[in-house]
Scaffold this active site. Structure first.
Site, PDB file in Angstrom:
ATOM      1  CB  CYS A  88      -8.433   0.206  -0.963  1.00  0.00           C
ATOM      2  SG  CYS A  88      -8.356   0.742  -2.679  1.00  0.00           S
ATOM      3  CB  CYS A 233      -3.979   7.085  -4.286  1.00  0.00           C
ATOM      4  SG  CYS A 233      -3.590   5.714  -3.171  1.00  0.00           S
TER       5      CYS A 233
HETATM    6  O1  PYC Z   1      -7.372   4.598  -3.195  1.00  0.00           O
HETATM    7  O2  PYC Z   1      -6.370   4.075  -1.324  1.00  0.00           O
HETATM    8  C1  PYC Z   1      -6.533   3.938  -2.523  1.00  0.00           C
HETATM    9  C2  PYC Z   1      -5.718   2.949  -3.257  1.00  0.00           C
HETATM   10  C3  PYC Z   1      -4.696   2.192  -2.762  1.00  0.00           C
HETATM   11  C4  PYC Z   1      -4.222   1.426  -3.818  1.00  0.00           C
HETATM   12  C5  PYC Z   1      -4.948   1.739  -4.938  1.00  0.00           C
HETATM   13  N1  PYC Z   1      -5.862   2.688  -4.567  1.00  0.00           N
END
Ligand code: PYC
Length: 309
Positions: A88, A233
């Site tokens: 994550c 993300c």
């Molecule tokens: O930032 O890799 C990330 C992530 C995965 C799910 C929520 N955030």
């Protein structure tokens, strides 16, 4: 009554709750091996930490564990409302800022053992954090799936610590007012992708034009528990870098600025890890803010002690 101390932070609006003390004993072994024990014997603890009534669907949890690799400052297992994450990115940025808040680390490079390998996080003097992710690659270019209610949708399948299906040609405007429609579409895409031979895809990522100066693209990322990522993300941006690299649209060392559905940003770069196999090493930079230090109380006589599941 069991007590669990946690520190909450957010990274570009996406929350992370880090379990500092009071987590289950997962025995010895690598973080990947401890994940197995967590999943098989202590899954209720995952739910107690992130699910309602203490948490919410959007919350990502992180359990600090002893790293098997002694060159690492910490081991971490990330989890969410429905299960576990390989890696994550936003959570790693939150973890580094939390460790600095606790006085456990100073600016510099810090290796962190995750379930899918060791990542290196750099805490910069200004408080921002760069995460050198695990090797990432595009597994399938232009896979077309038949999505009920929508028709044919084409996207790339990529690995970046989690599996992504990345779609640019979706015809939707990526704005907060459309979150319900975007959630519905990405959820149907995810089901269709998994039904048609890509069972490993856990996140669906839509791309569109940026809405703020300096960003290169905006995204909407649907997570496995049907919550959308408020940040761009970290693993999703890594997957995008792998696809851009594979297409020759971004060169080694060039910067990509990814904007989230709420307008927050990560910048990313890559270097080749194994060019013949199309593997890149993405580096994602962002900032996190600690916003709570709390003690969770787990009382057996509480009917929702282990969360609403
Ligand atoms: O930032 O890799 C990330 C992530 C995965 C799910 C929520 N955030």
């Amino acid at each position: 009554m069991k007590k669990v101390s946690v520190i909450d932070s957010h990274t570009g609006g996406e929350p992370t709750r880090i379990v500092i003390t009071g987590g289950p004993d997962l025995g010895k072994g690598t973080v990947a091996e401890r994940l197995q024990v967590f999943r098989e014997q202590h899954d209720a603890f995952r739910s107690a930490v992130v699910n309602e009534p203490r948490g919410s669907d959007v919350l990502v949890g992180a359990l600090l564990v002893e790293p098997a690799d002694k060159s690492c400052v910490a081991g971490v297992i990330f989890f969410n409302n429905v299960g576990y994450l390989g890696m994550c990115g936003h959570g790693t940025i939150g973890l580094v800022v939390t460790l600095a808040h606790l006085g456990r680390i100073k600016p510099g490079d810090h290796r962190i053992e995750t379930c899918v390998g060791v990542v290196t996080a750099t805490l910069h003097a200004d408080g921002s954090v760069s995460v050198a992710n695990v090797p990432s690659y595009r597994a399938v270019k232009s896979a077309t799936v038949d999505v009920p209610g929508t028709g044919l949708v084409t996207g790339d399948v990529a690995w970046a610590g989690n599996w992504f299906f990345l779609v640019s040609d979706h015809g939707c405007e990526l704005k907060l007012a459309n979150v319900e429609a975007l959630t519905d579409l990405t959820w149907r895409i995810r089901k269709a992708v998994n039904a048609q031979g890509f069972p490993e895809v856990d996140h669906v990522e839509l791309f569109g034009p940026p809405q703020t100066a300096g960003a290169y693209s905006r995204n909407f990322v649907m997570c496995p528990g049907k919550a959308y990522d408020r940040s761009p993300c970290g693993t999703g941006t890594s997957a995008k870098l792998a696809c851009l690299a594979a297409d020759g649209k971004l060169l080694e060392g060039e910067t990509w600025v990814q904007e989230s559905i709420i307008g927050t940003r990560f910048s990313g770069k890559f270097r080749w890890h194994n060019r013949s196999r199309g593997e890149v090493l993405p580096v994602i930079t962002g900032a996190a803010h600690v916003n709570a230090e709390s003690m969770l109380l787990l009382a057996e006589n509480d009917p929702f002690c282990w969360g609403i599941r």
